[in-house]
Design a protein around this motif. Sequence first.
Motif, PDB file in Angstrom:
ATOM      1  N   GLY A 174     -39.690  -5.710  70.487  1.00 18.74           N
ATOM      2  CA  GLY A 174     -40.989  -6.157  69.978  1.00 18.74           C
ATOM      3  C   GLY A 174     -42.183  -5.574  70.713  1.00 18.74           C
ATOM      4  N   PRO A 175     -42.291  -5.787  72.042  1.00 20.30           N
ATOM      5  CA  PRO A 175     -43.447  -5.249  72.769  1.00 20.30           C
ATOM      6  C   PRO A 175     -43.536  -3.725  72.733  1.00 20.30           C
ATOM      7  CG  PRO A 175     -42.348  -6.941  74.063  1.00 20.30           C
ATOM      8  CD  PRO A 175     -41.450  -6.634  72.903  1.00 20.30           C
ATOM      9  N   ILE A 176     -42.376  -3.045  72.772  1.00 17.76           N
ATOM     10  CA  ILE A 176     -42.388  -1.577  72.766  1.00 17.76           C
ATOM     11  C   ILE A 176     -42.869  -1.045  71.429  1.00 17.76           C
ATOM     12  CG2 ILE A 176     -40.975   0.503  72.992  1.00 17.76           C
ATOM     13  CD1 ILE A 176     -39.113  -1.081  74.821  1.00 17.76           C
ATOM     14  N   LYS A 177     -42.338  -1.586  70.350  1.00 19.03           N
ATOM     15  CA  LYS A 177     -42.738  -1.141  69.017  1.00 19.03           C
ATOM     16  C   LYS A 177     -44.214  -1.421  68.768  1.00 19.03           C
ATOM     17  CE  LYS A 177     -41.949  -2.280  64.162  1.00 19.03           C
ATOM     18  NZ  LYS A 177     -43.075  -3.221  64.021  1.00 19.03           N
ATOM     19  N   SER A 178     -44.675  -2.603  69.145  1.00 18.18           N
ATOM     20  CA  SER A 178     -46.075  -2.959  68.944  1.00 18.18           C
ATOM     21  C   SER A 178     -47.004  -2.020  69.715  1.00 18.18           C
ATOM     22  CB  SER A 178     -46.305  -4.409  69.393  1.00 18.18           C
ATOM     23  OG  SER A 178     -47.655  -4.771  69.265  1.00 18.18           O
ATOM     24  N   ALA A 179     -46.634  -1.700  70.952  1.00 16.26           N
ATOM     25  CA  ALA A 179     -47.465  -0.809  71.768  1.00 16.26           C
ATOM     26  C   ALA A 179     -47.506   0.603  71.188  1.00 16.26           C
ATOM     27  CB  ALA A 179     -46.928  -0.777  73.194  1.00 16.26           C
ATOM     28  N   LEU A 180     -46.366   1.083  70.700  1.00 14.91           N
ATOM     29  CA  LEU A 180     -46.328   2.424  70.112  1.00 14.91           C
ATOM     30  C   LEU A 180     -47.185   2.498  68.852  1.00 14.91           C
ATOM     31  CD1 LEU A 180     -42.531   3.285  70.548  1.00 14.91           C
ATOM     32  CD2 LEU A 180     -44.448   4.386  71.709  1.00 14.91           C
ATOM     33  N   GLN A 181     -47.180   1.434  68.061  1.00 18.27           N
ATOM     34  CA  GLN A 181     -47.976   1.417  66.837  1.00 18.27           C
ATOM     35  C   GLN A 181     -49.474   1.394  67.135  1.00 18.27           C
ATOM     36  OE1 GLN A 181     -46.223  -2.017  64.872  1.00 18.27           O
ATOM     37  NE2 GLN A 181     -45.167  -0.707  63.397  1.00 18.27           N
ATOM     38  N   GLN A 182     -49.859   0.865  68.288  1.00 18.30           N
ATOM     39  CA  GLN A 182     -51.275   0.762  68.633  1.00 18.30           C
ATOM     40  C   GLN A 182     -51.832   2.047  69.248  1.00 18.30           C
ATOM     41  OE1 GLN A 182     -51.896  -2.746  71.034  1.00 18.30           O
ATOM     42  NE2 GLN A 182     -50.869  -4.079  69.565  1.00 18.30           N
ATOM     43  N   LEU A 183     -50.960   2.968  69.625  1.00 16.92           N
ATOM     44  CA  LEU A 183     -51.439   4.232  70.175  1.00 16.92           C
ATOM     45  C   LEU A 183     -52.097   5.063  69.068  1.00 16.92           C
ATOM     46  CD1 LEU A 183     -48.462   5.350  72.475  1.00 16.92           C
ATOM     47  CD2 LEU A 183     -50.673   4.419  73.191  1.00 16.92           C
ATOM     48  N   PRO A 184     -53.191   5.739  69.357  1.00 16.41           N
ATOM     49  CA  PRO A 184     -53.837   6.574  68.347  1.00 16.41           C
ATOM     50  C   PRO A 184     -52.937   7.743  67.930  1.00 16.41           C
ATOM     51  CG  PRO A 184     -54.827   6.928  70.506  1.00 16.41           C
ATOM     52  CD  PRO A 184     -53.914   5.754  70.644  1.00 16.41           C
ATOM     53  N   ALA A 185     -52.900   8.036  66.636  1.00 20.04           N
ATOM     54  CA  ALA A 185     -52.065   9.124  66.134  1.00 20.04           C
ATOM     55  C   ALA A 185     -52.473  10.467  66.723  1.00 20.04           C
ATOM     56  CB  ALA A 185     -52.137   9.165  64.605  1.00 20.04           C
ATOM     57  N   SER A 186     -53.737  10.588  67.099  1.00 16.44           N
ATOM     58  CA  SER A 186     -54.244  11.853  67.649  1.00 16.44           C
ATOM     59  C   SER A 186     -53.563  12.210  68.966  1.00 16.44           C
ATOM     60  CB  SER A 186     -55.756  11.755  67.858  1.00 16.44           C
ATOM     61  OG  SER A 186     -56.077  10.678  68.725  1.00 16.44           O
ATOM     62  N   LEU A 187     -53.038  11.200  69.672  1.00 17.22           N
ATOM     63  CA  LEU A 187     -52.378  11.441  70.953  1.00 17.22           C
ATOM     64  C   LEU A 187     -51.134  12.308  70.745  1.00 17.22           C
ATOM     65  CD1 LEU A 187     -52.903  10.539  73.899  1.00 17.22           C
ATOM     66  CD2 LEU A 187     -51.242   8.715  73.526  1.00 17.22           C
ATOM     67  N   ALA A 188     -50.290  11.916  69.787  1.00 17.38           N
ATOM     68  CA  ALA A 188     -49.087  12.688  69.501  1.00 17.38           C
ATOM     69  C   ALA A 188     -49.435  14.022  68.849  1.00 17.38           C
ATOM     70  CB  ALA A 188     -48.159  11.885  68.592  1.00 17.38           C
ATOM     71  N   GLN A 189     -50.420  14.026  67.967  1.00 13.87           N
ATOM     72  CA  GLN A 189     -50.808  15.265  67.292  1.00 13.87           C
ATOM     73  C   GLN A 189     -51.309  16.308  68.276  1.00 13.87           C
ATOM     74  OE1 GLN A 189     -53.648  13.836  64.437  1.00 13.87           O
ATOM     75  NE2 GLN A 189     -52.085  12.913  63.110  1.00 13.87           N
TER      76      GLN A 189
END
Length: 223
Positions: A104-119
């Motif tokens: 739960g906490p891991i998935k929620s944190a990953l979803q809150q990261l801006p997409a631009s970070l991975a891009q």
Amino acid sequence: MELSPIWLTLKLASITTLILLAICLPLAWWLSKGRSIFKIILEAMITMPLVLPPSVLGFYLLLAFSPQHGIGKWLHDTFDIQFVFSFPGLVLASVIYSLPFMIGPIKSALQQLPASLAQASYTLGKTERQTFIRVLLPNIRPSLFTAIVLTFAHTLGEFGVVLMIGGNIPNVTRVASIAVYDSVENMDYATANTYSLILFCITFVMVMGVFIFNKAHAKSPLE
């Protein structure tokens, strides 16, 4: 008072946490990317231990892995593996029961990261795996630490699930929560209090550690 239930509990919590960390990191990453009916069904199944009574989950695990029938019979006849009334059975039950506390906490944190970070990472030539390990995970350290502590602490207090599938075998499946119950049943309140106090102190220190760690890594509004 025997200390073996405490050590067995700590061993169970440690193994469960390590297994779930290895499983939930890639699983949470996959679930955080996009939506599909299959992912929705899987997330619902993962969340079920949060709402199901522990005894219900333990009962179905007992039926599923009983050496007399079903999966348990096949495992016993084919590989000579028995999960019921054994420490591996406690690990299996704990992994299933504590799964939502890790993911739960891991998935929620990953979803809150801006997409631009991975891009931005992909633009620099990093693969998805490299991006996940070197870019995304370092940015969710507080949530990752919270997930680890919650999973460990939750496993410490398990009772219904471990009792159903593991029973109460000294030095094998008799964890601290069951030892507390046994002591109360025998009206040995002093021993029950000692076990309970040890679990309380361990859990309190861990929860305090989460707050201290998260506060230390909290960003100011200007950052």
